[in-house]
Scaffold this motif. Structure first.
Motif, mmCIF file in Angstrom:
data_model
loop_
_atom_site.group_PDB
_atom_site.id
_atom_site.type_symbol
_atom_site.label_atom_id
_atom_site.label_comp_id
_atom_site.label_asym_id
_atom_site.label_seq_id
_atom_site.Cartn_x
_atom_site.Cartn_y
_atom_site.Cartn_z
ATOM 1 N N MET A 84 34.612 19.460 48.361
ATOM 2 C CA MET A 84 33.293 20.079 48.458
ATOM 3 C C MET A 84 32.987 20.904 47.214
ATOM 4 O O MET A 84 31.858 20.921 46.728
ATOM 5 C CB MET A 84 33.198 20.960 49.710
ATOM 6 C CG MET A 84 33.175 20.182 51.009
ATOM 7 S SD MET A 84 31.720 19.164 51.151
ATOM 8 C CE MET A 84 30.507 20.405 51.498
ATOM 9 N N GLN A 85 33.994 21.584 46.694
ATOM 10 C CA GLN A 85 33.800 22.395 45.493
ATOM 11 C C GLN A 85 33.468 21.510 44.302
ATOM 12 O O GLN A 85 32.571 21.810 43.523
ATOM 13 C CB GLN A 85 35.041 23.232 45.212
ATOM 14 C CG GLN A 85 34.865 24.179 44.048
ATOM 15 C CD GLN A 85 36.107 25.012 43.789
ATOM 16 O OE1 GLN A 85 37.162 24.771 44.358
ATOM 17 N NE2 GLN A 85 35.968 25.989 42.930
ATOM 18 N N HIS A 86 34.185 20.377 44.168
ATOM 19 C CA HIS A 86 33.889 19.445 43.074
ATOM 20 C C HIS A 86 32.483 18.870 43.215
ATOM 21 O O HIS A 86 31.751 18.733 42.226
ATOM 22 C CB HIS A 86 34.933 18.316 43.032
ATOM 23 C CG HIS A 86 36.273 18.747 42.527
ATOM 24 N ND1 HIS A 86 36.454 19.350 41.305
ATOM 25 C CD2 HIS A 86 37.506 18.670 43.099
ATOM 26 C CE1 HIS A 86 37.720 19.631 41.139
ATOM 27 N NE2 HIS A 86 38.403 19.224 42.228
ATOM 28 N N ALA A 140 26.773 18.710 41.501
ATOM 29 C CA ALA A 140 25.357 18.859 41.835
ATOM 30 C C ALA A 140 24.706 19.935 40.979
ATOM 31 O O ALA A 140 23.561 19.792 40.529
ATOM 32 C CB ALA A 140 25.199 19.194 43.317
ATOM 33 N N PHE A 141 25.412 21.017 40.731
ATOM 34 C CA PHE A 141 24.889 22.084 39.887
ATOM 35 C C PHE A 141 24.647 21.588 38.464
ATOM 36 O O PHE A 141 23.630 21.887 37.841
ATOM 37 C CB PHE A 141 25.843 23.277 39.888
ATOM 38 C CG PHE A 141 25.428 24.383 38.981
ATOM 39 C CD1 PHE A 141 26.042 24.559 37.748
ATOM 40 C CD2 PHE A 141 24.396 25.241 39.331
ATOM 41 C CE1 PHE A 141 25.641 25.574 36.905
ATOM 42 C CE2 PHE A 141 23.989 26.250 38.493
ATOM 43 C CZ PHE A 141 24.617 26.424 37.261
ATOM 44 N N LEU A 142 25.588 20.807 37.916
ATOM 45 C CA LEU A 142 25.426 20.279 36.559
ATOM 46 C C LEU A 142 24.237 19.330 36.477
ATOM 47 O O LEU A 142 23.473 19.362 35.507
ATOM 48 C CB LEU A 142 26.707 19.578 36.115
ATOM 49 C CG LEU A 142 27.884 20.514 35.803
ATOM 50 C CD1 LEU A 142 29.147 19.711 35.542
ATOM 51 C CD2 LEU A 142 27.561 21.400 34.617
ATOM 52 N N VAL A 143 24.072 18.483 37.479
ATOM 53 C CA VAL A 143 22.933 17.554 37.490
ATOM 54 C C VAL A 143 21.624 18.340 37.561
ATOM 55 O O VAL A 143 20.679 18.069 36.812
ATOM 56 C CB VAL A 143 23.053 16.557 38.660
ATOM 57 C CG1 VAL A 143 21.770 15.775 38.849
ATOM 58 C CG2 VAL A 143 24.217 15.614 38.420
ATOM 59 N N ALA A 144 21.552 19.328 38.436
ATOM 60 C CA ALA A 144 20.328 20.130 38.566
ATOM 61 C C ALA A 144 20.029 20.883 37.281
ATOM 62 O O ALA A 144 18.870 20.970 36.845
ATOM 63 C CB ALA A 144 20.467 21.101 39.731
ATOM 64 N N SER A 145 21.062 21.413 36.615
ATOM 65 C CA SER A 145 20.857 22.129 35.351
ATOM 66 C C SER A 145 20.339 21.193 34.278
ATOM 67 O O SER A 145 19.459 21.546 33.491
ATOM 68 C CB SER A 145 22.166 22.765 34.886
ATOM 69 O OG SER A 145 22.621 23.691 35.830
#
Length: 161
Positions: free
Chosen positions: A21-23, A28-33
């Motif tokens: 889940m952490q990975h 997801a955070f990198l894609v959104a950024s």
């Protein structure tokens, strides 16, 4: 013994689930950024569009107390004459003789007609009538049926059936 193995970080599927889940959340955070960076670059490109294209400005000559202000400083497409402080007296001479209307009819509902200003009537008093609304009307105006009068007469007719 199994509970101790799960809490001590043993090779159990339950201990690998939070790591997965952490990975996933990091990805997801990198894609959104990345998407935000792309969109912010697009926004900067579109904000550089010149909205004054095709606007033709005329030459202005400013007389005192006005000062010339170029378009960039004014935030407009064309230069203009600007004055920071000008006191101009209000000219209300055109309102001389105007009454602002008359109040509601004395028989009108004082709550529903509070603050109503009715137009001054241009007919003799014997031609004036009151139909239950706020304002007194001339007989000629009462014979002209507008939408509100039509609806009232229609409702009265339906009640009579």
């Amino acid at each position: 013994a199994q509970a101790a193995q799960a809490t001590s970080g043993g090779n159990n599927a339950a201990t690998h689930q939070p790591l997965a889940m952490q990975h996933f959340s990091n990805a997801a955070f990198l894609v959104a950024s990345s998407i935000m960076l792309l969109l912010s670059g697009t926004a900067n490109a579109t904000s550089a569009i010149d909205t004054c294209t095709g606007v033709q400005c005329v030459a202005v000559q400013c007389q005192k107390p006005f000062k010339f202000m170029n378009a960039k400083d004014a935030g407009t497409c064309c230069p203009l004459c600007w004055a920071d402080n000008i006191d101009v007296p209000e000219d209300r001479s055109w309102a001389k003789g105007l009454s602002g209307g008359v109040g509601p009819n004395n028989n009108a509902d004082p709550v529903l007609c509070r603050g109503v200003m009715c137009p001054a009537l241009g007919c003799p008093e014997f031609e004036q009538s009151f139909d239950g609304r706020c304002c007194t009307k001339c007989a000629s105006a009462a014979s002209n049926i507008g939408p509100a009068e039509f609806a009232k007469k229609y409702d009265d007719m339906k009640k009579g059936e």
